[in-house]
Motif scaffolding. Structure first.
Motif, PDB file in Angstrom:
ATOM      1  N   ASN A 145       4.029  -3.730  -8.680  1.00  9.87           N
ATOM      2  CA  ASN A 145       4.786  -4.775  -7.981  1.00  9.87           C
ATOM      3  C   ASN A 145       6.085  -4.221  -7.403  1.00  9.87           C
ATOM      4  OD1 ASN A 145       2.864  -6.715  -8.411  1.00  9.87           O
ATOM      5  ND2 ASN A 145       3.783  -7.410 -10.337  1.00  9.87           N
ATOM      6  N   GLN A 146       6.710  -3.315  -8.163  1.00 11.71           N
ATOM      7  CA  GLN A 146       7.955  -2.693  -7.666  1.00 11.71           C
ATOM      8  C   GLN A 146       7.678  -1.882  -6.403  1.00 11.71           C
ATOM      9  OE1 GLN A 146       9.272  -0.360 -10.970  1.00 11.71           O
ATOM     10  NE2 GLN A 146      10.207  -2.096 -12.040  1.00 11.71           N
ATOM     11  N   LEU A 186       7.728  -1.064  -0.431  1.00 13.80           N
ATOM     12  CA  LEU A 186       6.997  -0.905   0.828  1.00 13.80           C
ATOM     13  C   LEU A 186       7.302  -2.076   1.767  1.00 13.80           C
ATOM     14  CD1 LEU A 186       3.573   0.360  -0.564  1.00 13.80           C
ATOM     15  CD2 LEU A 186       5.201   1.705   0.749  1.00 13.80           C
ATOM     16  N   LYS A 187       7.495  -3.261   1.194  1.00 12.89           N
ATOM     17  CA  LYS A 187       7.803  -4.453   2.007  1.00 12.89           C
ATOM     18  C   LYS A 187       9.161  -4.330   2.684  1.00 12.89           C
ATOM     19  CE  LYS A 187       4.958  -8.173   0.186  1.00 12.89           C
ATOM     20  NZ  LYS A 187       4.866  -9.275  -0.779  1.00 12.89           N
ATOM     21  N   GLY A 218       4.160  -3.539   7.018  1.00 17.58           N
ATOM     22  CA  GLY A 218       2.834  -3.817   6.455  1.00 17.58           C
ATOM     23  C   GLY A 218       2.216  -2.670   5.668  1.00 17.58           C
ATOM     24  N   LEU A 219       3.021  -1.674   5.248  1.00 16.15           N
ATOM     25  CA  LEU A 219       2.462  -0.529   4.508  1.00 16.15           C
ATOM     26  C   LEU A 219       1.889  -0.957   3.155  1.00 16.15           C
ATOM     27  CD1 LEU A 219       4.976   2.394   5.148  1.00 16.15           C
ATOM     28  CD2 LEU A 219       2.608   2.250   5.899  1.00 16.15           C
ATOM     29  N   GLU A 220       2.392  -2.073   2.619  1.00 19.65           N
ATOM     30  CA  GLU A 220       1.919  -2.538   1.314  1.00 19.65           C
ATOM     31  C   GLU A 220       0.415  -2.835   1.323  1.00 19.65           C
ATOM     32  OE1 GLU A 220       4.261  -3.915   3.112  1.00 19.65           O
ATOM     33  OE2 GLU A 220       3.710  -5.979   3.570  1.00 19.65           O
ATOM     34  N   GLU A 221      -0.127  -3.124   2.513  1.00 18.71           N
ATOM     35  CA  GLU A 221      -1.570  -3.418   2.611  1.00 18.71           C
ATOM     36  C   GLU A 221      -2.420  -2.184   2.271  1.00 18.71           C
ATOM     37  OE1 GLU A 221      -2.396  -4.967   6.494  1.00 18.71           O
ATOM     38  OE2 GLU A 221      -0.715  -6.386   6.310  1.00 18.71           O
ATOM     39  N   MET A 261       6.339   8.095   6.896  1.00 18.55           N
ATOM     40  CA  MET A 261       7.204   7.015   6.405  1.00 18.55           C
ATOM     41  C   MET A 261       7.084   6.899   4.884  1.00 18.55           C
ATOM     42  SD  MET A 261       7.013   4.083   9.272  1.00 18.55           S
ATOM     43  CE  MET A 261       8.724   3.700   9.286  1.00 18.55           C
ATOM     44  N   ILE A 262       5.845   6.999   4.405  1.00 20.53           N
ATOM     45  CA  ILE A 262       5.620   6.878   2.964  1.00 20.53           C
ATOM     46  C   ILE A 262       6.264   8.055   2.226  1.00 20.53           C
ATOM     47  CG2 ILE A 262       3.823   6.949   1.178  1.00 20.53           C
ATOM     48  CD1 ILE A 262       2.071   5.429   3.385  1.00 20.53           C
TER      49      ILE A 262
END
Ligand code: ATP
Length: 244
Positions: free
Chosen positions: A105-106, A111-112, A117-120, A136-137
Protein backbone atom coordinates in the motif's frame (compact mmCIF):
# COMPACT_ATOMS: atom_id res chain seq x y z
CA UNK A 1 28.16 14.32 2.60
CA UNK A 2 30.65 13.46 -0.14
CA UNK A 3 34.31 14.34 0.24
CA UNK A 4 36.64 13.74 -2.70
CA UNK A 5 40.35 14.40 -2.28
CA UNK A 6 42.78 14.45 -5.22
CA UNK A 7 41.12 11.54 -7.01
CA UNK A 8 42.62 10.29 -10.25
CA UNK A 9 41.30 7.56 -12.56
CA UNK A 10 42.87 6.38 -15.81
CA UNK A 11 41.79 3.72 -18.28
CA UNK A 12 44.17 1.63 -20.33
CA UNK A 13 44.70 3.08 -23.80
CA UNK A 14 43.69 6.67 -22.99
CA UNK A 15 46.55 9.16 -23.08
CA UNK A 16 45.43 11.20 -20.06
CA UNK A 17 43.49 10.40 -16.86
CA UNK A 18 39.72 10.56 -17.26
CA UNK A 19 39.50 12.03 -13.74
CA UNK A 20 42.58 14.07 -12.92
CA UNK A 21 43.30 14.99 -9.28
CA UNK A 22 39.73 16.09 -8.58
CA UNK A 23 38.96 17.50 -5.13
CA UNK A 24 35.38 18.26 -4.24
CA UNK A 25 33.09 18.38 -1.20
CA UNK A 26 29.32 18.12 -1.49
CA UNK A 27 27.44 18.92 1.71
CA UNK A 28 24.38 17.18 3.14
CA UNK A 29 21.25 18.45 1.42
CA UNK A 30 23.10 19.87 -1.60
CA UNK A 31 21.56 19.34 -5.03
CA UNK A 32 24.63 19.48 -7.20
CA UNK A 33 24.43 19.59 -11.00
CA UNK A 34 27.30 18.08 -12.99
CA UNK A 35 27.73 19.18 -16.60
CA UNK A 36 30.44 18.86 -19.25
CA UNK A 37 31.14 17.65 -22.78
CA UNK A 38 30.66 14.04 -23.86
CA UNK A 39 33.51 11.93 -22.54
CA UNK A 40 34.80 14.52 -20.04
CA UNK A 41 34.46 12.04 -17.14
CA UNK A 42 31.07 12.79 -15.52
CA UNK A 43 29.78 9.19 -15.33
CA UNK A 44 33.24 7.98 -14.28
CA UNK A 45 33.18 10.41 -11.36
CA UNK A 46 29.78 9.09 -10.22
CA UNK A 47 31.01 5.50 -10.61
CA UNK A 48 34.00 6.34 -8.40
CA UNK A 49 31.65 7.76 -5.77
CA UNK A 50 29.39 4.69 -5.91
CA UNK A 51 32.49 2.46 -5.67
CA UNK A 52 31.82 0.79 -9.03
CA UNK A 53 35.28 2.02 -10.07
CA UNK A 54 38.33 2.14 -7.83
CA UNK A 55 40.43 5.31 -7.95
CA UNK A 56 44.11 5.02 -8.96
CA UNK A 57 44.93 7.53 -6.23
CA UNK A 58 43.17 9.89 -3.84
CA UNK A 59 40.35 9.28 -1.37
CA UNK A 60 36.56 9.40 -1.37
CA UNK A 61 34.69 9.63 1.93
CA UNK A 62 30.90 9.38 2.18
CA UNK A 63 28.45 9.93 5.00
CA UNK A 64 25.50 7.73 4.05
CA UNK A 65 24.67 4.97 1.59
CA UNK A 66 24.45 5.57 -2.17
CA UNK A 67 21.37 5.15 -4.38
CA UNK A 68 21.87 5.72 -8.07
CA UNK A 69 19.97 5.95 -11.33
CA UNK A 70 22.21 5.04 -14.25
CA UNK A 71 21.56 5.43 -17.98
CA UNK A 72 20.93 1.68 -18.29
CA UNK A 73 17.74 1.41 -16.23
CA UNK A 74 17.82 -2.41 -16.36
CA UNK A 75 20.98 -2.50 -14.27
CA UNK A 76 20.29 -3.94 -10.82
CA UNK A 77 16.74 -5.05 -11.68
CA UNK A 78 15.23 -8.46 -12.38
CA UNK A 79 13.06 -8.06 -15.51
CA UNK A 80 11.07 -11.25 -14.83
CA UNK A 81 10.03 -10.10 -11.36
CA UNK A 82 7.14 -7.72 -10.78
CA UNK A 83 7.47 -4.00 -10.28
CA UNK A 84 6.64 -4.38 -6.56
CA UNK A 85 9.20 -7.17 -6.10
CA UNK A 86 11.88 -5.08 -7.80
CA UNK A 87 11.10 -2.09 -5.60
CA UNK A 88 11.23 -4.28 -2.47
CA UNK A 89 14.57 -5.78 -3.58
CA UNK A 90 16.03 -2.30 -3.90
CA UNK A 91 15.15 -1.16 -0.35
CA UNK A 92 18.08 -0.75 2.00
CA UNK A 93 15.95 -2.46 4.68
CA UNK A 94 13.97 -5.20 2.91
CA UNK A 95 10.29 -5.20 3.90
CA UNK A 96 9.27 -8.03 6.22
CA UNK A 97 6.92 -10.61 4.71
CA UNK A 98 4.58 -10.13 7.65
CA UNK A 99 4.04 -6.46 6.74
CA UNK A 100 4.02 -6.97 2.97
CA UNK A 101 0.41 -5.80 2.49
CA UNK A 102 1.17 -2.56 4.33
CA UNK A 103 4.37 -2.17 2.31
CA UNK A 104 2.45 -2.77 -0.91
CA UNK A 105 0.00 0.00 0.00
CA UNK A 106 2.89 2.35 0.77
CA UNK A 107 4.44 1.65 -2.65
CA UNK A 108 1.07 2.25 -4.35
CA UNK A 109 0.84 5.62 -2.57
CA UNK A 110 4.36 6.54 -3.73
CA UNK A 111 3.57 5.58 -7.32
CA UNK A 112 0.34 7.61 -7.14
CA UNK A 113 2.33 10.70 -6.17
CA UNK A 114 3.72 10.79 -9.72
CA UNK A 115 0.11 10.82 -10.96
CA UNK A 116 0.75 8.97 -14.23
CA UNK A 117 -0.92 5.66 -13.42
CA UNK A 118 2.26 3.65 -12.69
CA UNK A 119 0.47 1.97 -9.77
CA UNK A 120 -1.52 -0.06 -12.33
CA UNK A 121 1.72 -1.91 -13.23
CA UNK A 122 2.59 -2.94 -9.67
CA UNK A 123 2.04 -6.69 -10.32
CA UNK A 124 3.38 -6.70 -13.90
CA UNK A 125 6.81 -8.14 -14.69
CA UNK A 126 9.25 -5.24 -15.09
CA UNK A 127 10.04 -6.32 -18.67
CA UNK A 128 6.46 -5.39 -19.68
CA UNK A 129 6.99 -1.77 -18.69
CA UNK A 130 8.36 0.76 -21.22
CA UNK A 131 11.92 2.16 -21.03
CA UNK A 132 10.68 5.63 -20.08
CA UNK A 133 8.36 4.28 -17.40
CA UNK A 134 11.23 2.19 -16.04
CA UNK A 135 13.39 5.30 -15.84
CA UNK A 136 10.68 6.96 -13.75
CA UNK A 137 10.38 3.90 -11.55
CA UNK A 138 14.17 3.62 -11.14
CA UNK A 139 14.26 7.24 -9.96
CA UNK A 140 11.37 6.71 -7.58
CA UNK A 141 13.07 3.55 -6.22
CA UNK A 142 16.37 5.37 -5.70
CA UNK A 143 14.76 8.36 -3.97
CA UNK A 144 12.74 6.18 -1.59
CA UNK A 145 15.35 3.46 -1.00
CA UNK A 146 16.32 4.80 2.43
CA UNK A 147 19.80 5.81 1.21
CA UNK A 148 21.05 9.32 1.87
CA UNK A 149 23.16 10.00 -1.25
CA UNK A 150 21.46 10.15 -4.65
CA UNK A 151 23.48 9.93 -7.88
CA UNK A 152 21.52 10.63 -11.08
CA UNK A 153 23.12 10.00 -14.47
CA UNK A 154 20.88 11.65 -17.10
CA UNK A 155 17.88 10.08 -15.38
CA UNK A 156 15.29 11.78 -17.62
CA UNK A 157 16.96 10.96 -20.96
CA UNK A 158 14.38 8.34 -22.10
CA UNK A 159 11.35 10.50 -21.30
CA UNK A 160 9.12 12.67 -23.47
CA UNK A 161 9.28 16.43 -22.72
CA UNK A 162 6.19 16.44 -20.46
CA UNK A 163 7.44 13.48 -18.41
CA UNK A 164 10.94 14.99 -18.22
CA UNK A 165 9.53 18.08 -16.51
CA UNK A 166 7.30 16.02 -14.26
CA UNK A 167 10.15 13.75 -13.12
CA UNK A 168 12.57 16.66 -12.64
CA UNK A 169 10.06 18.52 -10.45
CA UNK A 170 9.37 15.33 -8.48
CA UNK A 171 13.09 14.54 -8.05
CA UNK A 172 13.88 18.05 -6.88
CA UNK A 173 10.95 18.25 -4.44
CA UNK A 174 11.55 14.81 -2.93
CA UNK A 175 15.30 15.18 -2.51
CA UNK A 176 14.63 18.43 -0.61
CA UNK A 177 11.89 16.86 1.54
CA UNK A 178 14.04 13.84 2.39
CA UNK A 179 17.20 16.00 2.78
CA UNK A 180 19.15 13.79 0.41
CA UNK A 181 22.55 14.80 -0.94
CA UNK A 182 22.27 14.65 -4.72
CA UNK A 183 24.57 14.87 -7.74
CA UNK A 184 22.78 14.98 -11.08
CA UNK A 185 24.42 14.74 -14.51
CA UNK A 186 22.54 16.55 -17.26
CA UNK A 187 23.13 17.97 -20.73
CA UNK A 188 20.07 20.21 -20.37
CA UNK A 189 21.34 23.67 -19.55
CA UNK A 190 17.89 24.95 -18.53
CA UNK A 191 17.60 22.14 -15.96
CA UNK A 192 21.16 22.89 -14.83
CA UNK A 193 20.14 26.49 -14.13
CA UNK A 194 16.68 25.78 -12.70
CA UNK A 195 17.50 22.98 -10.28
CA UNK A 196 20.31 22.63 -7.82
CA UNK A 197 22.09 24.99 -5.49
CA UNK A 198 25.44 24.17 -7.03
CA UNK A 199 26.74 23.70 -10.56
CA UNK A 200 30.00 22.01 -11.48
CA UNK A 201 31.46 21.71 -14.96
CA UNK A 202 34.07 19.08 -15.69
CA UNK A 203 36.53 19.68 -18.49
CA UNK A 204 39.11 17.07 -19.46
CA UNK A 205 38.78 15.31 -16.11
CA UNK A 206 39.13 18.44 -13.96
CA UNK A 207 36.69 20.76 -12.23
CA UNK A 208 36.64 23.75 -14.56
CA UNK A 209 33.74 25.69 -13.01
CA UNK A 210 32.13 25.47 -9.60
CA UNK A 211 29.26 27.87 -8.94
CA UNK A 212 27.30 27.99 -5.71
CA UNK A 213 25.34 30.45 -3.58
CA UNK A 214 24.80 33.89 -5.12
CA UNK A 215 27.12 33.08 -8.03
CA UNK A 216 24.93 30.12 -8.99
CA UNK A 217 21.68 32.08 -8.55
CA UNK A 218 22.96 34.86 -10.82
CA UNK A 219 23.82 32.42 -13.62
CA UNK A 220 21.58 32.43 -16.72
CA UNK A 221 21.29 29.73 -19.40
CA UNK A 222 23.01 31.89 -22.02
CA UNK A 223 25.98 32.56 -19.64
CA UNK A 224 26.38 28.86 -19.04
CA UNK A 225 26.14 27.99 -22.73
CA UNK A 226 28.73 30.65 -23.55
CA UNK A 227 31.15 29.23 -20.94
CA UNK A 228 30.53 25.70 -22.12
CA UNK A 229 31.39 26.64 -25.70
CA UNK A 230 34.44 28.64 -24.64
CA UNK A 231 35.81 25.63 -22.78
CA UNK A 232 35.10 23.37 -25.67
CA UNK A 233 36.96 25.83 -27.90
CA UNK A 234 39.88 25.45 -25.46
CA UNK A 235 39.72 29.09 -24.33
CA UNK A 236 40.41 29.94 -20.71
CA UNK A 237 37.53 31.45 -18.81
CA UNK A 238 37.66 33.26 -15.52
CA UNK A 239 34.71 33.71 -13.15
CA UNK A 240 34.09 30.23 -11.72
CA UNK A 241 35.82 29.06 -8.58
CA UNK A 242 38.14 26.33 -9.60
CA UNK A 243 37.83 23.23 -7.45
CA UNK A 244 41.43 22.23 -8.21
N1 ATP B 1 35.24 1.03 -18.16
C1 ATP B 1 35.89 1.81 -19.01
N2 ATP B 1 36.94 1.33 -19.73
C2 ATP B 1 37.63 2.11 -20.57
N3 ATP B 1 37.34 3.42 -20.80
C3 ATP B 1 36.31 3.94 -20.12
C4 ATP B 1 35.53 3.18 -19.19
N4 ATP B 1 34.59 3.97 -18.66
C5 ATP B 1 34.75 5.19 -19.23
N5 ATP B 1 35.78 5.17 -20.10
C6 ATP B 1 36.26 6.28 -20.91
O1 ATP B 1 36.39 7.40 -20.07
C7 ATP B 1 36.02 8.59 -20.77
C8 ATP B 1 34.97 9.31 -19.98
O2 ATP B 1 33.77 8.53 -19.98
P1 ATP B 1 32.50 8.97 -19.14
O3 ATP B 1 31.44 7.95 -19.40
O4 ATP B 1 32.87 9.24 -17.75
O5 ATP B 1 32.11 10.34 -19.85
P2 ATP B 1 30.85 11.30 -19.67
O6 ATP B 1 31.37 12.65 -19.36
O7 ATP B 1 29.89 10.71 -18.70
O8 ATP B 1 30.26 11.27 -21.14
P3 ATP B 1 28.75 11.36 -21.75
O9 ATP B 1 28.30 12.78 -21.54
O10 ATP B 1 28.96 11.05 -23.18
O11 ATP B 1 27.89 10.35 -21.04
C9 ATP B 1 35.57 8.15 -22.15
O12 ATP B 1 36.64 8.34 -23.04
C10 ATP B 1 35.27 6.69 -21.97
O13 ATP B 1 35.47 5.98 -23.16
Amino acid sequence: MIHIEKVTKSFHGLFRPVINEVSLSVEKGDFCILIGANGCGKSTLLKLISNEYKADSGTIKLKGAVAQVVQDVNLGTVPEMTLLENIALNEINSPKLLFYRRYRNQVIQKLKELDIGLEEYIDQPLKMISGGQRQMIATLMAIHSGRQILLLDEHTSALDPKMQTLLMEYTHKQTKNLELTAIMITHKMDDAIKYGNRLIMLHQGKVALDFQGKQKKALAVHDLLAMFHQYEDQLLVSGGESGN
